[in-house]
Design a protein around this motif. Structure first.
Motif, short mmCIF file in Angstrom:
data_model
loop_
_atom_site.label_atom_id
_atom_site.label_comp_id
_atom_site.label_asym_id
_atom_site.label_seq_id
_atom_site.Cartn_x
_atom_site.Cartn_y
_atom_site.Cartn_z
N ALA A 159 0.83 -1.21 0.00
CA ALA A 159 0.00 0.00 0.00
C ALA A 159 0.86 1.26 0.00
CB ALA A 159 -0.93 -0.01 1.22
N TRP A 160 1.96 1.25 0.75
CA TRP A 160 2.84 2.43 0.81
C TRP A 160 3.45 2.73 -0.56
CZ3 TRP A 160 8.00 3.56 0.01
CH2 TRP A 160 8.45 4.79 0.51
N ILE A 161 3.94 1.68 -1.28
CA ILE A 161 4.54 1.89 -2.61
C ILE A 161 3.49 2.43 -3.58
CG2 ILE A 161 5.62 0.75 -4.58
CD1 ILE A 161 6.92 -1.19 -2.61
N MET A 162 2.28 1.87 -3.53
CA MET A 162 1.22 2.35 -4.43
C MET A 162 0.87 3.81 -4.15
SD MET A 162 -1.40 -0.89 -4.66
CE MET A 162 -2.59 0.13 -5.53
N VAL A 163 0.75 4.16 -2.87
CA VAL A 163 0.39 5.54 -2.52
C VAL A 163 1.48 6.52 -2.94
CG1 VAL A 163 0.01 7.08 -0.56
CG2 VAL A 163 -1.16 4.87 -0.64
N GLN A 164 2.75 6.13 -2.80
CA GLN A 164 3.84 7.02 -3.19
C GLN A 164 3.85 7.25 -4.70
OE1 GLN A 164 5.54 8.66 -0.86
NE2 GLN A 164 4.26 7.50 0.57
N PHE A 165 3.65 6.20 -5.48
CA PHE A 165 3.59 6.36 -6.93
C PHE A 165 2.35 7.16 -7.34
CE2 PHE A 165 6.83 3.05 -7.39
CZ PHE A 165 7.53 3.51 -8.49
N VAL B 222 1.86 -0.58 -11.75
CA VAL B 222 3.04 -0.82 -12.60
C VAL B 222 4.31 -0.39 -11.86
CG1 VAL B 222 4.17 -0.17 -14.76
CG2 VAL B 222 1.70 -0.60 -14.73
N GLY B 223 4.25 0.74 -11.16
CA GLY B 223 5.39 1.17 -10.36
C GLY B 223 5.73 0.18 -9.26
N LEU B 224 4.71 -0.43 -8.67
CA LEU B 224 4.95 -1.48 -7.67
C LEU B 224 5.72 -2.64 -8.29
CD1 LEU B 224 4.38 -2.85 -4.90
CD2 LEU B 224 2.22 -3.66 -5.89
N TYR C 245 -0.96 -6.36 -12.44
CA TYR C 245 0.33 -6.64 -11.80
C TYR C 245 0.99 -7.86 -12.44
CZ TYR C 245 3.65 -8.19 -8.23
OH TYR C 245 4.78 -8.61 -7.59
N TRP C 246 0.25 -8.95 -12.61
CA TRP C 246 0.85 -10.19 -13.10
C TRP C 246 1.26 -10.06 -14.57
CZ3 TRP C 246 2.59 -13.55 -9.87
CH2 TRP C 246 3.00 -14.80 -10.33
N THR C 247 0.45 -9.38 -15.38
CA THR C 247 0.81 -9.19 -16.78
C THR C 247 2.05 -8.31 -16.90
OG1 THR C 247 -1.52 -9.38 -17.41
CG2 THR C 247 -0.03 -8.42 -19.03
N THR C 248 2.13 -7.27 -16.08
CA THR C 248 3.29 -6.39 -16.12
C THR C 248 4.56 -7.10 -15.68
OG1 THR C 248 1.83 -4.52 -15.57
CG2 THR C 248 4.19 -4.16 -15.34
#
Length: 349
Positions: free
Chosen positions: A16-22, A44-46, A243-246
């Motif tokens: 959640a933290w990585i997603m919120v930062q991006f 995608v950033g995650l 997420y999985w496709t990326t």
């Protein structure tokens, strides 16, 4: 909160933290905070962050895979040696020789699975975060790290071609947008999984590694894994499918670069790399020096030449008309047909 969420809580907070930062970064550059692009690119950033952290394990995976390829002929020899033997002593001996073979080559079959195993908790953590977005937004589920009810409401309102990130095929209801987007992403996920495995097995394996029971198992997995993802993908949220496709696309690109630059010895990729180097050298006017050919003259294979008998220099007894006898040697003759001077002897009485 269930025991499973309690177990995954630390990983869910990190996700959640990585997603919120991006999301904050993308919003700062001008994207709508409630748009599907902002939250979709956050996922995608995650993926990018996680895969960068897993690069050392990726190289260990490549090394382990090559080690397994190189020891495949020896592994087949061990399996052939103990084929049909089911007694405990034979099984123990086979296991001991197999482990010794792994130590000799410095590889382990489990090392090739490390990136997938380490991504599994992240995969399930993202699954739980996306599934719980509606409950976080209405206050019935506690916030996950920086994922507050306000941000959860924005993420839940975000749509990709009319489908929310938390939507699943099985719970789509009358929203056909969710079904269409889910089917497209499931096809993309299965196709990228198949192409990634095929690229590794067909192009970066020597011919010896493409034979035997292990090679047959890999060929089976090549077709079974995409089907497993296709049938299980109907239960995944759209955000998880993204997420999985990326991550599959990342794996394909990273694997393509590694195979192109550092192919396995004896593989099709190594032959292609040598051809590229030869064409590049030829285009720059460089000719690779080849060692001069060594010509070995072979003797004609026929009937063996028999050795010639050497005449020994035996004395010859010569008798002249007067009845006297003498001895002479062939090499002391004055010429052909001319006898050598004889030594007179007394006639016998």
């Amino acid at each position: 909160m269930s025991w499973f969420d309690g177990l995954l809580k630390p990983i869910m907070v990190v996700v959640a933290w990585i997603m919120v930062q991006f999301h904050a970064l993308l919003t700062a550059v001008g994207l709508d905070p409630e748009s599907g692009a902002a939250w979709g690119l956050s996922i995608v950033g995650l993926v990018i962050v996680i895969r960068i952290l897993l690069i050392p394990l990726f190289f260990r995976q490549i090394k382990a895979s090559r080690g397994m390829q190189m020891l495949a002929p020896e592994m087949q020899a061990i399996q052939k040696k103990y084929k049909g033997k089911t007694d405990p002593a034979s099984r123990e001996a086979m296991s001991r020789e197999t482990m010794a073979l792994y130590r000799e080559h410095g590889t382990n079959p489990f090392a090739s699975c490390l990136p997938i195993l380490l991504q599994s908790p992240i995969f399930f953590a993202l699954f739980r975060v996306l599934i719980e977005l509606p409950r976080i937004a209405n206050g019935t589920y506690p916030p996950i790290g920086p994922m507050s009810p306000e941000l959860a409401a924005q993420a839940e309102a975000a749509t990709i071609f009319g489908a929310p990130l938390s939507g699943t095929f099985m719970q789509a209801g009358d929203n056909w947008h969710i079904r269409v987007v889910t089917v497209v992403l499931i096809i993309a996920m299965s196709a990228t999984t198949f192409l990634t495995q095929r690229q590794l097995t067909m192009k970066n394996m020597p011919p010896a590694a493409l034979q035997g029971p292990m090679a047959q198992q890999q060929k089976v997995l090549l077709y079974v894994l995409p089907l497993i993802f296709a049938f299980s993908g109907v239960n995944f949220p759209i955000g998880v499918l993204i997420y999985w496709t990326t991550t599959n696309l990342w794996s394909m690109g990273q694997q393509f670069y590694t195979i192109r630059r550092m192919p396995a010895p004896g593989s099709q990729a190594e032959a292609a790399m040598k051809e590229r180097k030869a064409r590049k050298a030829k285009s720059h006017g460089l000719i690779e020096e080849t060692p001069p050919a060594v010509i070995i003259e072979e003797k004609p294979r026929g009937q063996r030449e028999q050795p010639k008998r050497k005449d020994r220099n035996k004395p010859r007894v010569i008798e002249d008309r007067t009845g006297t006898t003498g001895t002479a040697k062939d090499d002391e003759s004055d010429g052909p047909g001319t006898p050598a001077p004889s030594t007179p002897t007394k006639p016998k009485k």
